[in-house]
Design an enzyme around this catalytic site. Structure first.
Site, PDB file in Angstrom:
ATOM      1  N   ILE A 108       1.234  63.274  56.613  1.00  0.00           N
ATOM      2  CA  ILE A 108       1.063  61.828  56.795  1.00  0.00           C
ATOM      3  C   ILE A 108       1.467  61.434  58.216  1.00  0.00           C
ATOM      4  O   ILE A 108       2.528  61.840  58.675  1.00  0.00           O
ATOM      5  CB  ILE A 108       1.951  61.041  55.807  1.00  0.00           C
ATOM      6  CG1 ILE A 108       1.719  61.502  54.375  1.00  0.00           C
ATOM      7  CG2 ILE A 108       1.682  59.556  55.921  1.00  0.00           C
ATOM      8  CD1 ILE A 108       2.638  60.832  53.396  1.00  0.00           C
ATOM      9  N   GLY A 162       3.463  75.875  44.151  1.00  0.00           N
ATOM     10  CA  GLY A 162       3.954  76.084  45.515  1.00  0.00           C
ATOM     11  C   GLY A 162       4.444  74.822  46.203  1.00  0.00           C
ATOM     12  O   GLY A 162       4.614  74.796  47.420  1.00  0.00           O
ATOM     13  N   GLY A 164       2.147  71.076  52.229  1.00  0.00           N
ATOM     14  CA  GLY A 164       0.950  71.901  52.125  1.00  0.00           C
ATOM     15  C   GLY A 164       0.470  72.396  53.471  1.00  0.00           C
ATOM     16  O   GLY A 164       0.782  71.832  54.519  1.00  0.00           O
ATOM     17  N   LYS A 223      12.828  70.043  58.983  1.00  0.00           N
ATOM     18  CA  LYS A 223      13.694  68.847  58.878  1.00  0.00           C
ATOM     19  C   LYS A 223      15.164  69.192  58.781  1.00  0.00           C
ATOM     20  O   LYS A 223      16.025  68.452  59.257  1.00  0.00           O
ATOM     21  CB  LYS A 223      13.282  67.978  57.690  1.00  0.00           C
ATOM     22  CG  LYS A 223      13.387  68.689  56.360  1.00  0.00           C
ATOM     23  CD  LYS A 223      12.200  68.413  55.483  1.00  0.00           C
ATOM     24  CE  LYS A 223      12.051  69.490  54.455  1.00  0.00           C
ATOM     25  NZ  LYS A 223      10.735  70.027  54.329  1.00  0.00           N
ATOM     26  N   ASP A 239      16.082  67.281  50.252  1.00  0.00           N
ATOM     27  CA  ASP A 239      14.876  67.310  51.090  1.00  0.00           C
ATOM     28  C   ASP A 239      14.496  65.871  51.485  1.00  0.00           C
ATOM     29  O   ASP A 239      14.240  65.584  52.656  1.00  0.00           O
ATOM     30  CB  ASP A 239      13.737  67.988  50.310  1.00  0.00           C
ATOM     31  CG  ASP A 239      12.435  67.985  51.072  1.00  0.00           C
ATOM     32  OD1 ASP A 239      12.251  68.855  51.937  1.00  0.00           O
ATOM     33  OD2 ASP A 239      11.604  67.093  50.811  1.00  0.00           O
ATOM     34  N   THR A 260       3.061  79.832  55.229  1.00  0.00           N
ATOM     35  CA  THR A 260       1.978  78.921  54.834  1.00  0.00           C
ATOM     36  C   THR A 260       1.617  77.961  55.964  1.00  0.00           C
ATOM     37  O   THR A 260       0.446  77.855  56.363  1.00  0.00           O
ATOM     38  CB  THR A 260       2.418  78.110  53.595  1.00  0.00           C
ATOM     39  OG1 THR A 260       2.868  79.033  52.616  1.00  0.00           O
ATOM     40  CG2 THR A 260       1.290  77.281  53.043  1.00  0.00           C
ATOM     41  N   GLY A 303       5.033  65.573  55.736  1.00  0.00           N
ATOM     42  CA  GLY A 303       4.014  66.628  55.806  1.00  0.00           C
ATOM     43  C   GLY A 303       2.851  66.246  56.695  1.00  0.00           C
ATOM     44  O   GLY A 303       2.966  66.211  57.913  1.00  0.00           O
ATOM     45  N   LYS A 339      14.674  63.908  55.395  1.00  0.00           N
ATOM     46  CA  LYS A 339      13.543  63.141  55.936  1.00  0.00           C
ATOM     47  C   LYS A 339      13.982  61.710  56.238  1.00  0.00           C
ATOM     48  O   LYS A 339      13.556  61.112  57.220  1.00  0.00           O
ATOM     49  CB  LYS A 339      12.383  63.166  54.935  1.00  0.00           C
ATOM     50  CG  LYS A 339      11.778  64.557  54.782  1.00  0.00           C
ATOM     51  CD  LYS A 339      10.865  64.637  53.577  1.00  0.00           C
ATOM     52  CE  LYS A 339      10.231  66.012  53.446  1.00  0.00           C
ATOM     53  NZ  LYS A 339       9.579  66.228  52.143  1.00  0.00           N
TER      54      LYS A 339
HETATM   55  N1  HSE Z   1       9.305  70.592  49.100  1.00  0.00           N
HETATM   56  C1  HSE Z   1       8.831  69.553  49.950  1.00  0.00           C
HETATM   57  C2  HSE Z   1       8.153  68.506  49.074  1.00  0.00           C
HETATM   58  C3  HSE Z   1       7.885  70.110  50.976  1.00  0.00           C
HETATM   59  O1  HSE Z   1       7.950  68.785  47.894  1.00  0.00           O
HETATM   60  O2  HSE Z   1       7.845  67.412  49.534  1.00  0.00           O
HETATM   61  C4  HSE Z   1       7.649  69.240  52.156  1.00  0.00           C
HETATM   62  O3  HSE Z   1       8.809  68.879  52.821  1.00  0.00           O
END
Ligand code: HSE
Length: 378
Positions: free
Chosen positions: A116, A167, A283, A85, A181, A10, A114, A185
C-alpha cells in the site's frame, strides 16, 4: 543504477523479478545463505566493496545480521531501501545517523502496509498539512483470522493454521497475533508523521491471542465485528496517545468490510481531511512494488523518510476508552472499581468498563490469568 539485494526470499525474489527487464536498474549482486547464480554471494563485503553498487535493498528481516549489514552499506555511502520494520524501528537513530554522515538515502516504504502506498504518502502529506491522527488495520494475518472467524464461522485455531498455510504469518506468528508486527508499523508511522518514535516497551499492545467463542458471541450480540487496530495521535503537551488493541467495530463500518488479509491504513490532516489506503499489506509482488518505488525515489534524489528532528518518546496515553475485558471468574474483583457492567459467562468474568486510561487498565489486569481485551469506544 546498479543495486544489490540482501535476502532472496519471497520479497527479495519479487524485487528481482520486477527488475529483470528494467533498463535503468540492474541487480548486480545478491546476498543469500544459498548461492545458485553467478551474481550471488554469501559475503556482504563483496557488495560493500563494489563501488559500482549505489543502492542496497534489504529483504532479509530480523535484526542480526541485518543491522550490521545496513551500517556497513550506509557507512560506505550506499543508499538503503528496506522492508524490515523490526530493524528500522529498533535501530532508527543509528541507521539514520550513518546515512546522514555518508550522504546515503534511507527509505522504508514497504515496511508498513506491504504494497500500500501509505507510508510514502503520509510522509509527503507533511509538506502540505499537519497530521493529527493515524491508524487502521496494519496486519494481514490477524485480519485474515478475524474475518475468517466473523464472516466464515471458523474457530480461531483453524483460522490461524490456514493463515500460516497461506504464508501470511511471520515466521513466528506470535508477532502477528500478539500485535507486535502492527506495533512496529505504528511506531514507524508515528516517527514519519509526528517526528516522534515511541519507545516500543511504553506502548500498550494487546493482540488477539486467545480470542474465543465468548468474545465472538459478545461482539455478534452487539452487531459488531472485532478487528486488530492501531492508533497514534498527539495528546496534550507534546505527548502521544499510541496503542494497538482489538476493537469492537459496527457491521457497516469501513473496517468491518476489510476482508481476508487486506490492510486498511489511514491518516488525517488538520485541513486536508482523512485519507485511507486499502490493499495487499503483505506478499511478494505488492511489497516488492513498494521497494521498487523507493528505488526510483532514491534515483530522483530523495534521501529520507524520518524527519530531521526525530526524537524518541514514551507513549503517555492520557485518552480514556471503554473496554470489554474477559478474565477468569476468580479474577472478577480486579476491575470492580472501573466496572460499568459485569457478568459471569462460561466460567469467565466479562466486564464492560467505564472510560479509563490504558494505564488504569494495565494496573488492574497485570498478572491476571487468561485475559482478552477489546476497545469498545475509540
Ligand atoms: N505478517 C505480516 C502481516 C506481513 O500479516 O501483515 C507483513 O508485514
Amino acid at each position: 543504477m546498479n543495486i544489490a539485494i540482501l535476502g532472496l526470499g519471497t520479497i527479495g525474489s519479487g524485487v528481482y523479478e520486477l527488475l529483470k527487464d528494467n533498463r535503468e536498474i540492474t541487480v548486480k549482486k545478491i546476498l543469500d545463505i544459498r548461492v545458485w547464480m553467478d551474481n550471488m554471494t554469501t559475503e556482504i563485503d563483496d557488495i560493500v566493496n563494489d563501488e559500482s553498487i549505489e543502492l542496497v535493498v534489504e529483504t532479509m528481516g530480523g535484526i542480526h545480521p541485518a543491522r550490521e549489514y545496513a551500517l556497513k552499506c550506509l557507512e560506505a555511502g550506499k543508499s538503503y531501501v528496506s522492508a524490515n520494520k523490526l530493524l528500522i524501528s529498533a535501530c532508527a537513530f543509528e541507521l539514520q545517523q550513518a546515512a546522514d554522515k555518508s550522504g546515503a538515502a534511507l527509505l522504508f516504504s514497504a515496511s508498513c502496509g506491504g504494497g500500500i502506498p501509505y507510508l510514502y504518502n503520509l510522509q509527503k502529506t507533511k509538506a502540505a498539512d499537519r497530521v493529527v491522527s493515524l491508524g487502521g488495520i496494519l496486519n494481514g494475518t490477524t485480519n485474515f483470522i478475524l474475518d475468517s472467524v466473523f464472516s466464515d464461522g471458523m474457530d480461531y485455531e483453524s483460522a490461524l493454521k490456514t493463515a500460516q498455510e497461506l504464508g501470511y504469518a511471520e515466521r513466528d506468528p506470535s508477532s502477528d497475533i500478539d500485535g507486535l508486527d502492527t506495533l512496529r508499523k505504528l511506531l514507524l508511522s508515528c516517527a514519519v508523521a509526528y517526528g516522534k518514535l515511541p519507545k516500543e516497551e511504553t506502548v500498550p499492545c494487546y493482540g488477539i491471542r486467545g480470542l474465543n467463542d465468548t468474545d465472538v458471541c459478545y461482539a455478534k450480540s452487539k452487531n459488531c465485528v472485532i478487528r486488530l487496530t492501531a492508533s497514534g495521535k498527539p495528546g496534550a503537551n507534546g505527548t502521544l496517545n499510541v496503542y494497538v488493541a482489538p476493537q469492537l467495530l459496527p457491521c457497516g463500518s469501513p473496517e468491518s468490510s476489510i476482508r481476508k488479509n487486506i490492510n486498511y491504513a489511514w491518516y488525517e490532516g488538520e485541513k486536508i481531511g482523512r485519507f485511507a489506503f486499502s490493499g495487499q499489506g503483505a506478499g511478494k509482488f505488492p511489497t516488492a512494488g513498494n521497494i521498487v518505488r523507493d528505488i526510483y525515489s532514491v534515483c530522483r534524489g530523495e534521501k529520507r523518510m524520518f524527519p530531521k528532528d526525530l526524537v524518541s518518546v514514551e507513549a503517555v496515553n492520557s485518552d480514556k476508552h471503554r473496554f470489554y475485558v474477559r478474565m477468569p471468574e476468580n479474577e472478577i474483583n480486579r476491575l470492580s472499581a472501573f466496572s460499568a457492567h459485569t457478568e459471569i459467562k462460561n466460567g469467565c468474568a466479562l466486564t464492560e468498563t467505564v472510560p479509563i486510561s490504558f494505564g488504569e487498565l494495565r494496573s488492574a489486569i497485570d498478572g491476571a490469568g487468561d485475559t482478552f481485551v477489546l476497545i469498545l469506544e475509540d
